[in-house]
Design an enzyme around this catalytic site. Sequence first.
Site, PDB file in Angstrom:
ATOM      1  CD  GLU A 259      -1.492  -0.154  -8.109  1.00 44.88           C
ATOM      2  OE1 GLU A 259      -1.035   0.544  -7.182  1.00 44.88           O
ATOM      3  OE2 GLU A 259      -1.571  -1.388  -8.038  1.00 44.88           O
ATOM      4  NE  ARG A 298      -2.291  16.444  -1.166  1.00 48.40           N
ATOM      5  CZ  ARG A 298      -1.231  17.093  -1.589  1.00 48.40           C
ATOM      6  NH1 ARG A 298      -1.323  18.353  -1.930  1.00 48.40           N
ATOM      7  NH2 ARG A 298      -0.074  16.486  -1.680  1.00 48.40           N
ATOM      8  CB  CYS A 328     -10.759  25.286  17.647  1.00 45.87           C
ATOM      9  SG  CYS A 328     -12.448  25.791  17.451  1.00 45.87           S
ATOM     10  CD  GLU A 329      -6.575  20.853  15.474  1.00 46.45           C
ATOM     11  OE1 GLU A 329      -5.339  20.741  15.321  1.00 46.45           O
ATOM     12  OE2 GLU A 329      -7.342  19.905  15.649  1.00 46.45           O
TER      13      GLU A 329
HETATM   14  N1  LLP Z   1      -1.140   2.540  -5.570  1.00 46.42           N
HETATM   15  C1  LLP Z   1      -0.933   2.377  -4.251  1.00 46.42           C
HETATM   16  C2  LLP Z   1      -0.690   1.042  -3.730  1.00 46.42           C
HETATM   17  C3  LLP Z   1      -0.947   3.496  -3.405  1.00 46.42           C
HETATM   18  O1  LLP Z   1      -0.721   3.337  -2.107  1.00 46.42           O
HETATM   19  C4  LLP Z   1      -1.204   4.785  -3.941  1.00 46.42           C
HETATM   20  C5  LLP Z   1      -1.213   5.965  -3.080  1.00 46.42           C
HETATM   21  C6  LLP Z   1      -1.424   4.890  -5.335  1.00 46.42           C
HETATM   22  C7  LLP Z   1      -1.384   3.752  -6.111  1.00 46.42           C
HETATM   23  C8  LLP Z   1      -1.703   6.207  -5.989  1.00 46.42           C
HETATM   24  O2  LLP Z   1      -0.641   7.085  -5.867  1.00 46.42           O
HETATM   25  P1  LLP Z   1      -0.641   8.461  -6.696  1.00 46.42           P
HETATM   26  O3  LLP Z   1      -0.617   8.125  -8.162  1.00 46.42           O
HETATM   27  O4  LLP Z   1      -1.867   9.209  -6.343  1.00 46.42           O
HETATM   28  O5  LLP Z   1       0.590   9.146  -6.262  1.00 46.42           O
HETATM   29  N2  LLP Z   1      -2.666  11.630   0.747  1.00 46.42           N
HETATM   30  C9  LLP Z   1      -1.389  11.858   0.110  1.00 46.42           C
HETATM   31  C10 LLP Z   1      -1.057  10.797  -0.909  1.00 46.42           C
HETATM   32  C11 LLP Z   1      -1.086   9.393  -0.353  1.00 46.42           C
HETATM   33  C12 LLP Z   1      -0.837   8.340  -1.392  1.00 46.42           C
HETATM   34  C13 LLP Z   1      -1.104   6.984  -0.864  1.00 46.42           C
HETATM   35  N3  LLP Z   1      -0.973   5.936  -1.834  1.00 46.42           N
HETATM   36  C14 LLP Z   1      -1.400  13.260  -0.478  1.00 46.42           C
HETATM   37  O6  LLP Z   1      -2.378  13.968  -0.341  1.00 46.42           O
HETATM   38  O7  LLP Z   1      -0.394  13.674  -1.055  1.00 46.42           O
END
Ligand code: LLP
Length: 401
Positions: A259, A298, A328-329
């Site tokens: 995923e 981020r 404004c932060e």
């Molecule tokens: N599968 C599940 C169940 C997940 O919760 C996530 C990400 C992924 C796959 C994908 O993960 P990746 O391959 O993108 O690492 N907003 C944060 C990242 C949050 C990830 C949440 N879950 C950021 O900007 O770093």
Amino acid sequence: MVDFSSLAQKYGTPLYVYNFDVIAQKFVALKEAFKARKSLVCFAVKANSNLSVLKHIASLGAGCDCVSIGEVKRALHVGIPKYKIIFSGVGKRDDEIEEALKNDILMINLESEEEMGRVEMIAKALGIVARISIRVNPNIDAQTHPYISTGLHENKFGVDIDSAKRMYIQAKNSAFLDPVGIHFHIGSQITQIEPFREAALVLANLVRNLKSLKIDIKFFDIGGGVGIQYKDEITIPLYDYAQAIFSALQGLDVTLVCEPGRYLVGDSGYFLTRVLYEKHNGHKRFVIVDGAMNDLIRPSLYGAYHEIEAFGKEEGETSLADVVGPICESGDFFAKNVELPRLEHDDLLVIKSAGAYGFTMSSNYNSRNRVAEIALEAGKDRVIRKRESFEDLIDLEKEYV
Ligand code: LLP
């Protein structure tokens, strides 16, 4: 080399730009690494849910990992086959479960015994058998930012091994549940291979154990989490990643599911923003730009680093500056203490590696319109989401005043 200046001129700023060719290259490299086994790449929609991005990903042969019925519907909308859609997430409403079941998607990833009870009840009411997978929390430290670490018992995600085993036995004995998969996702932006290897070993052992109980797991879902290089991180070679998983899976006939979110789209994206003005508070230098934390959160939320290039100003003397937005932060910044040349009104900054968790985490805070998104493909550019207007901002409120 992308001509960011022309793009900024043509479409205005702030602006997200995604290079679709990079996404394709990333996908092909991942499939290549996994080629010794049956595999299904389910893109984590939360990283970038633009319909055209999803359609591009569908055309490559990928499926989708979704965490809300909204994401499932986006995937279906662009023609992702239902048998390539997974529904994950720690809390799902009954109506979301019902709609996912009616759409006959590949499987629902369960994260608690209570959730399994709800899914069974809803499947029974619909008179169907729900294909399910269980997210196991292996209690492994992914060694990443605490906000994006998910594989420890102190995190809210998944169930421990013993509960998982109990749930599988219960599911096998249910007329309305078909336990087809097993799942882990231990965190995001992971740059070490060991946590993946350990998690795969723990879950593969459980699969063997379940086999002896005549529970035959078909899909082994290793989640996402593969990190990219934002600054100087050393990322995991895909070949080593695949081999670590393969060696855990020895002797098991399962389809490998992964995923990836960030890995597929992170490097493809750029956030373009123009300088409004420079300002000095005492010795402190600020570059104030037209983009803000509502567009790309981020840096504010995780202290994340994104490289910033002053486009067309590569030469010349630099000095330290904070790059900040108009919100404004004090937390509204893209970078702190980075070397930048002297900048003037309308100079263009290119913020890199912004393809994942950029636009999808954006908001209308401070009544700022969400920005446009552009695709680059085979040397051509096109709009894939138009810039919001003031009308869009007030659309759902205006009839009530
Ligand atoms: N599968 C599940 C169940 C997940 O919760 C996530 C990400 C992924 C796959 C994908 O993960 P990746 O391959 O993108 O690492 N907003 C944060 C990242 C949050 C990830 C949440 N879950 C950021 O900007 O770093």
